[in-house]
Design a protein around this motif. Structure first.
Motif, mmCIF file in Angstrom:
data_model
loop_
_atom_site.group_PDB
_atom_site.id
_atom_site.type_symbol
_atom_site.label_atom_id
_atom_site.label_comp_id
_atom_site.label_asym_id
_atom_site.label_seq_id
_atom_site.Cartn_x
_atom_site.Cartn_y
_atom_site.Cartn_z
ATOM 1 N N ARG A 1 7.768 -15.277 34.854
ATOM 2 C CA ARG A 1 7.505 -14.884 36.053
ATOM 3 C C ARG A 1 7.574 -13.571 36.846
ATOM 4 O O ARG A 1 6.735 -14.254 37.849
ATOM 5 N N SER B 1 10.755 -23.874 42.263
ATOM 6 C CA SER B 1 9.557 -23.229 41.265
ATOM 7 C C SER B 1 8.035 -23.371 41.886
ATOM 8 O O SER B 1 7.465 -22.698 41.387
ATOM 9 N N TYR C 1 6.095 -20.189 41.524
ATOM 10 C CA TYR C 1 5.196 -19.504 40.846
ATOM 11 C C TYR C 1 4.442 -20.946 40.240
ATOM 12 O O TYR C 1 3.291 -19.760 40.167
#
Length: 304
Positions: free
Chosen positions: A148, A179, A182
Protein backbone atom coordinates in the motif's frame (compact mmCIF):
# COMPACT_ATOMS: atom_id res chain seq x y z
CA UNK A 1 0.27 33.27 -14.65
CA UNK A 2 3.69 31.77 -15.43
CA UNK A 3 3.68 28.12 -16.47
CA UNK A 4 6.03 27.38 -13.58
CA UNK A 5 3.31 28.47 -11.12
CA UNK A 6 0.02 27.03 -12.43
CA UNK A 7 -3.27 27.37 -10.61
CA UNK A 8 -3.68 24.61 -8.01
CA UNK A 9 -7.15 23.43 -6.99
CA UNK A 10 -7.22 21.81 -3.55
CA UNK A 11 -10.23 19.65 -2.68
CA UNK A 12 -11.32 19.12 0.92
CA UNK A 13 -14.24 16.70 1.28
CA UNK A 14 -15.94 16.99 4.66
CA UNK A 15 -18.91 16.02 6.79
CA UNK A 16 -18.15 19.34 8.54
CA UNK A 17 -15.96 19.30 11.62
CA UNK A 18 -15.83 22.84 12.98
CA UNK A 19 -12.38 23.86 14.14
CA UNK A 20 -10.58 21.00 12.43
CA UNK A 21 -11.95 22.03 9.03
CA UNK A 22 -10.91 25.66 9.52
CA UNK A 23 -7.46 24.50 10.59
CA UNK A 24 -7.04 22.39 7.43
CA UNK A 25 -8.31 25.13 5.10
CA UNK A 26 -6.10 27.76 6.75
CA UNK A 27 -3.03 25.58 6.20
CA UNK A 28 -3.94 25.39 2.49
CA UNK A 29 -4.59 29.11 2.06
CA UNK A 30 -1.34 29.99 3.86
CA UNK A 31 0.94 27.98 1.57
CA UNK A 32 4.08 29.84 0.47
CA UNK A 33 3.43 28.75 -3.13
CA UNK A 34 3.70 31.87 -5.35
CA UNK A 35 0.97 30.75 -7.76
CA UNK A 36 -2.78 30.93 -7.25
CA UNK A 37 -4.58 28.43 -5.01
CA UNK A 38 -8.26 27.57 -5.29
CA UNK A 39 -9.54 25.73 -2.19
CA UNK A 40 -12.79 23.82 -2.73
CA UNK A 41 -14.58 22.55 0.38
CA UNK A 42 -17.18 19.90 -0.46
CA UNK A 43 -19.87 19.35 2.16
CA UNK A 44 -21.01 15.73 2.03
CA UNK A 45 -24.79 15.80 2.36
CA UNK A 46 -24.73 18.26 5.26
CA UNK A 47 -25.52 21.95 5.25
CA UNK A 48 -22.92 24.24 3.69
CA UNK A 49 -21.69 26.82 6.19
CA UNK A 50 -19.30 29.76 5.97
CA UNK A 51 -15.79 29.29 7.33
CA UNK A 52 -13.99 31.68 9.67
CA UNK A 53 -10.77 31.81 7.64
CA UNK A 54 -8.77 34.57 5.96
CA UNK A 55 -8.59 34.43 2.17
CA UNK A 56 -5.57 36.45 1.04
CA UNK A 57 -4.35 37.66 -2.36
CA UNK A 58 -3.96 34.92 -4.94
CA UNK A 59 -6.24 32.64 -2.95
CA UNK A 60 -9.90 31.73 -3.41
CA UNK A 61 -12.38 29.62 -1.44
CA UNK A 62 -15.39 27.74 -2.83
CA UNK A 63 -17.96 26.08 -0.60
CA UNK A 64 -20.09 23.52 -2.44
CA UNK A 65 -22.28 20.47 -1.84
CA UNK A 66 -21.47 16.92 -2.88
CA UNK A 67 -23.49 16.25 -6.03
CA UNK A 68 -22.27 12.66 -6.32
CA UNK A 69 -22.94 9.60 -4.19
CA UNK A 70 -22.68 10.21 -0.46
CA UNK A 71 -19.23 9.45 0.93
CA UNK A 72 -15.61 10.49 0.56
CA UNK A 73 -15.20 9.30 -3.07
CA UNK A 74 -18.25 11.28 -4.18
CA UNK A 75 -17.05 14.35 -2.29
CA UNK A 76 -13.66 14.28 -3.97
CA UNK A 77 -15.24 13.78 -7.37
CA UNK A 78 -17.61 16.70 -6.83
CA UNK A 79 -14.62 18.87 -5.96
CA UNK A 80 -12.77 17.78 -9.09
CA UNK A 81 -15.84 18.65 -11.18
CA UNK A 82 -15.80 22.17 -9.77
CA UNK A 83 -12.02 22.66 -9.97
CA UNK A 84 -10.48 24.98 -12.57
CA UNK A 85 -6.79 24.39 -11.82
CA UNK A 86 -4.21 22.72 -14.01
CA UNK A 87 -3.12 20.83 -10.88
CA UNK A 88 -5.38 19.00 -8.40
CA UNK A 89 -4.56 18.26 -4.77
CA UNK A 90 -6.47 16.65 -1.93
CA UNK A 91 -6.45 17.27 1.81
CA UNK A 92 -8.45 15.47 4.49
CA UNK A 93 -10.45 17.83 6.66
CA UNK A 94 -8.47 17.03 9.83
CA UNK A 95 -4.95 17.18 8.36
CA UNK A 96 -2.50 20.08 8.15
CA UNK A 97 -0.21 21.16 5.32
CA UNK A 98 3.12 22.73 6.21
CA UNK A 99 3.76 25.99 4.30
CA UNK A 100 6.23 24.63 1.73
CA UNK A 101 4.12 21.62 0.69
CA UNK A 102 2.72 22.83 -2.63
CA UNK A 103 5.79 24.82 -3.68
CA UNK A 104 8.10 21.83 -3.26
CA UNK A 105 5.72 19.53 -5.11
CA UNK A 106 5.10 21.85 -8.04
CA UNK A 107 8.86 22.18 -8.47
CA UNK A 108 9.05 18.40 -9.02
CA UNK A 109 6.20 18.48 -11.53
CA UNK A 110 8.33 20.74 -13.73
CA UNK A 111 9.47 17.39 -15.16
CA UNK A 112 6.99 16.75 -18.01
CA UNK A 113 7.48 13.00 -17.62
CA UNK A 114 5.77 13.04 -14.21
CA UNK A 115 2.05 13.34 -13.63
CA UNK A 116 1.77 12.96 -9.85
CA UNK A 117 3.78 13.78 -6.75
CA UNK A 118 3.54 12.91 -3.06
CA UNK A 119 5.56 13.90 0.01
CA UNK A 120 6.42 12.62 3.45
CA UNK A 121 4.07 12.93 6.41
CA UNK A 122 4.06 13.15 10.16
CA UNK A 123 1.58 11.12 12.19
CA UNK A 124 0.27 12.94 15.25
CA UNK A 125 -2.30 11.70 17.68
CA UNK A 126 -2.80 10.24 21.16
CA UNK A 127 0.48 8.61 22.10
CA UNK A 128 2.10 8.97 18.67
CA UNK A 129 4.28 11.55 16.92
CA UNK A 130 6.42 10.05 14.17
CA UNK A 131 7.60 10.86 10.66
CA UNK A 132 7.06 8.59 7.69
CA UNK A 133 9.23 9.65 4.76
CA UNK A 134 10.22 7.45 1.83
CA UNK A 135 13.90 7.11 0.99
CA UNK A 136 13.32 7.14 -2.77
CA UNK A 137 12.47 9.64 -5.50
CA UNK A 138 9.56 7.82 -7.16
CA UNK A 139 7.08 5.04 -6.38
CA UNK A 140 6.28 2.72 -9.28
CA UNK A 141 3.16 0.76 -10.13
CA UNK A 142 4.97 -2.47 -9.26
CA UNK A 143 5.70 -1.12 -5.77
CA UNK A 144 2.03 -0.21 -5.25
CA UNK A 145 1.01 -3.70 -6.36
CA UNK A 146 3.31 -5.18 -3.72
CA UNK A 147 2.45 -2.78 -0.91
CA UNK A 148 0.00 0.00 0.00
CA UNK A 149 2.98 2.36 0.64
CA UNK A 150 1.28 4.19 3.50
CA UNK A 151 3.64 7.16 3.15
CA UNK A 152 1.70 8.09 -0.01
CA UNK A 153 -1.32 9.39 1.88
CA UNK A 154 -4.34 11.00 0.22
CA UNK A 155 -3.48 14.37 1.83
CA UNK A 156 -0.04 14.31 0.21
CA UNK A 157 -1.16 13.85 -3.40
CA UNK A 158 -0.84 16.45 -6.16
CA UNK A 159 -1.66 15.45 -9.75
CA UNK A 160 -1.96 17.08 -13.13
CA UNK A 161 -5.52 17.55 -14.38
CA UNK A 162 -4.44 15.48 -17.41
CA UNK A 163 -3.57 12.62 -15.03
CA UNK A 164 -6.99 12.83 -13.38
CA UNK A 165 -8.71 12.83 -16.77
CA UNK A 166 -6.64 9.85 -17.97
CA UNK A 167 -7.15 7.57 -14.94
CA UNK A 168 -10.69 8.58 -14.04
CA UNK A 169 -12.33 9.73 -10.80
CA UNK A 170 -12.29 8.09 -7.38
CA UNK A 171 -14.32 4.87 -7.49
CA UNK A 172 -17.73 5.46 -5.89
CA UNK A 173 -18.74 1.81 -6.27
CA UNK A 174 -16.16 0.34 -3.89
CA UNK A 175 -18.07 -0.98 -0.85
CA UNK A 176 -18.13 1.52 1.99
CA UNK A 177 -15.50 3.67 0.28
CA UNK A 178 -12.92 1.40 1.95
CA UNK A 179 -9.46 1.46 0.27
CA UNK A 180 -10.74 3.99 -2.28
CA UNK A 181 -7.46 5.91 -2.07
CA UNK A 182 -5.37 2.79 -2.74
CA UNK A 183 -7.59 1.77 -5.65
CA UNK A 184 -7.15 5.22 -7.22
CA UNK A 185 -3.38 5.10 -6.64
CA UNK A 186 -3.19 1.81 -8.52
CA UNK A 187 -4.70 3.53 -11.54
CA UNK A 188 -2.54 6.65 -11.15
CA UNK A 189 0.69 4.66 -10.86
CA UNK A 190 -0.22 2.57 -13.92
CA UNK A 191 -0.33 5.87 -15.83
CA UNK A 192 2.65 7.68 -14.29
CA UNK A 193 5.28 7.10 -11.59
CA UNK A 194 4.49 9.00 -8.39
CA UNK A 195 7.34 11.38 -7.54
CA UNK A 196 8.24 11.93 -3.89
CA UNK A 197 9.38 15.00 -1.98
CA UNK A 198 11.58 13.45 0.69
CA UNK A 199 10.37 15.65 3.51
CA UNK A 200 7.42 15.47 5.91
CA UNK A 201 5.20 18.30 4.68
CA UNK A 202 1.80 17.03 5.86
CA UNK A 203 0.68 16.42 9.43
CA UNK A 204 -1.84 13.57 9.52
CA UNK A 205 -4.19 13.61 12.51
CA UNK A 206 -3.75 9.96 13.46
CA UNK A 207 -6.78 8.54 15.15
CA UNK A 208 -6.63 5.20 13.39
CA UNK A 209 -9.48 3.48 11.58
CA UNK A 210 -12.07 3.35 14.35
CA UNK A 211 -14.71 4.21 11.71
CA UNK A 212 -14.34 0.62 10.47
CA UNK A 213 -14.49 -1.12 13.84
CA UNK A 214 -17.33 -3.61 13.56
CA UNK A 215 -17.69 -3.10 9.81
CA UNK A 216 -15.76 -6.23 9.00
CA UNK A 217 -18.14 -7.38 6.27
CA UNK A 218 -17.60 -4.09 4.43
CA UNK A 219 -13.83 -4.57 4.55
CA UNK A 220 -14.16 -8.11 3.17
CA UNK A 221 -16.40 -6.94 0.31
CA UNK A 222 -14.19 -3.95 -0.49
CA UNK A 223 -10.95 -5.93 -0.65
CA UNK A 224 -12.54 -8.62 -2.81
CA UNK A 225 -13.88 -5.88 -5.10
CA UNK A 226 -10.37 -4.43 -5.33
CA UNK A 227 -8.85 -7.78 -6.29
CA UNK A 228 -11.49 -8.34 -8.98
CA UNK A 229 -11.08 -4.85 -10.43
CA UNK A 230 -7.27 -5.04 -10.55
CA UNK A 231 -6.22 -8.45 -11.88
CA UNK A 232 -2.67 -7.10 -12.16
CA UNK A 233 -2.46 -7.50 -8.36
CA UNK A 234 -1.81 -11.17 -9.12
CA UNK A 235 1.60 -10.10 -10.47
CA UNK A 236 2.74 -9.67 -6.87
CA UNK A 237 2.40 -12.64 -4.54
CA UNK A 238 3.31 -10.38 -1.61
CA UNK A 239 0.66 -7.82 -2.54
CA UNK A 240 -2.05 -10.39 -3.09
CA UNK A 241 -1.13 -12.14 0.18
CA UNK A 242 -1.41 -8.80 1.99
CA UNK A 243 -4.91 -8.13 0.68
CA UNK A 244 -6.14 -11.67 1.27
CA UNK A 245 -4.56 -11.53 4.72
CA UNK A 246 -6.67 -8.45 5.45
CA UNK A 247 -9.73 -10.34 4.24
CA UNK A 248 -8.88 -13.29 6.51
CA UNK A 249 -8.42 -10.95 9.49
CA UNK A 250 -11.75 -9.22 8.83
CA UNK A 251 -13.54 -12.56 8.45
CA UNK A 252 -12.09 -13.78 11.74
CA UNK A 253 -12.96 -10.50 13.46
CA UNK A 254 -16.52 -10.81 12.16
CA UNK A 255 -16.85 -14.33 13.63
CA UNK A 256 -16.81 -15.98 10.19
CA UNK A 257 -14.24 -18.52 11.35
CA UNK A 258 -14.67 -21.20 8.68
CA UNK A 259 -14.29 -18.67 5.88
CA UNK A 260 -11.35 -17.09 7.69
CA UNK A 261 -9.51 -20.41 7.92
CA UNK A 262 -10.00 -21.07 4.19
CA UNK A 263 -8.78 -17.58 3.32
CA UNK A 264 -5.80 -17.89 5.64
CA UNK A 265 -4.80 -21.16 3.98
CA UNK A 266 -4.72 -19.34 0.63
CA UNK A 267 -2.56 -16.63 2.17
CA UNK A 268 -0.05 -19.18 3.46
CA UNK A 269 0.18 -20.74 0.01
CA UNK A 270 0.88 -17.35 -1.51
CA UNK A 271 3.37 -16.18 1.10
CA UNK A 272 4.04 -18.22 4.25
CA UNK A 273 5.75 -15.27 5.96
CA UNK A 274 2.82 -12.88 5.50
CA UNK A 275 2.59 -11.09 8.86
CA UNK A 276 -1.21 -11.04 8.91
CA UNK A 277 -1.19 -14.80 9.44
CA UNK A 278 0.29 -14.27 12.92
CA UNK A 279 -2.30 -11.69 13.95
CA UNK A 280 -5.28 -13.55 12.46
CA UNK A 281 -4.73 -16.95 14.12
CA UNK A 282 -5.32 -15.64 17.69
CA UNK A 283 -8.54 -13.96 16.49
CA UNK A 284 -9.73 -17.20 14.89
CA UNK A 285 -8.97 -18.99 18.19
CA UNK A 286 -10.87 -16.26 20.06
CA UNK A 287 -7.88 -15.43 22.21
CA UNK A 288 -8.23 -11.76 21.31
CA UNK A 289 -10.70 -9.63 19.37
CA UNK A 290 -9.95 -8.04 16.04
CA UNK A 291 -10.74 -4.63 17.54
CA UNK A 292 -8.05 -5.06 20.18
CA UNK A 293 -5.44 -6.15 17.62
CA UNK A 294 -6.29 -3.19 15.41
CA UNK A 295 -6.05 -0.73 18.30
CA UNK A 296 -2.63 -2.08 19.28
CA UNK A 297 -1.41 -1.68 15.69
CA UNK A 298 -2.76 1.87 15.48
CA UNK A 299 -0.89 2.89 18.62
CA UNK A 300 2.29 2.18 16.62
CA UNK A 301 1.04 4.13 13.61
CA UNK A 302 0.16 1.03 11.63
CA UNK A 303 -2.88 -0.77 10.27
CA UNK A 304 -3.67 -4.41 9.63
Amino acid sequence: MPDSHPLVSVIVATRDRPGLLERAVTSILQQDYPGEIECIVVYDHVDVRDLAVTVGPGRSLKLISNTHRQGLPGGRNSGADAATGELLAFCDDDDIWLPAKLRRQVELLADPGLGAVSCGLRLRGPGIDKERVLDQDVVTHEQFLADRVMEVHSSTMLVRRSTWDAVGPVDEEIPGGYSEDYEWLLRVSAHTPVAVVRKALVIVDWHGGSFYFGRWATIVDAQRYLIRKHPDLAQSRAGLARLRGQIAFALASGNRRTEAIRELAAVVRLRPREKRVLVTVPVILRLVTGERVLRMAQKRGKGI
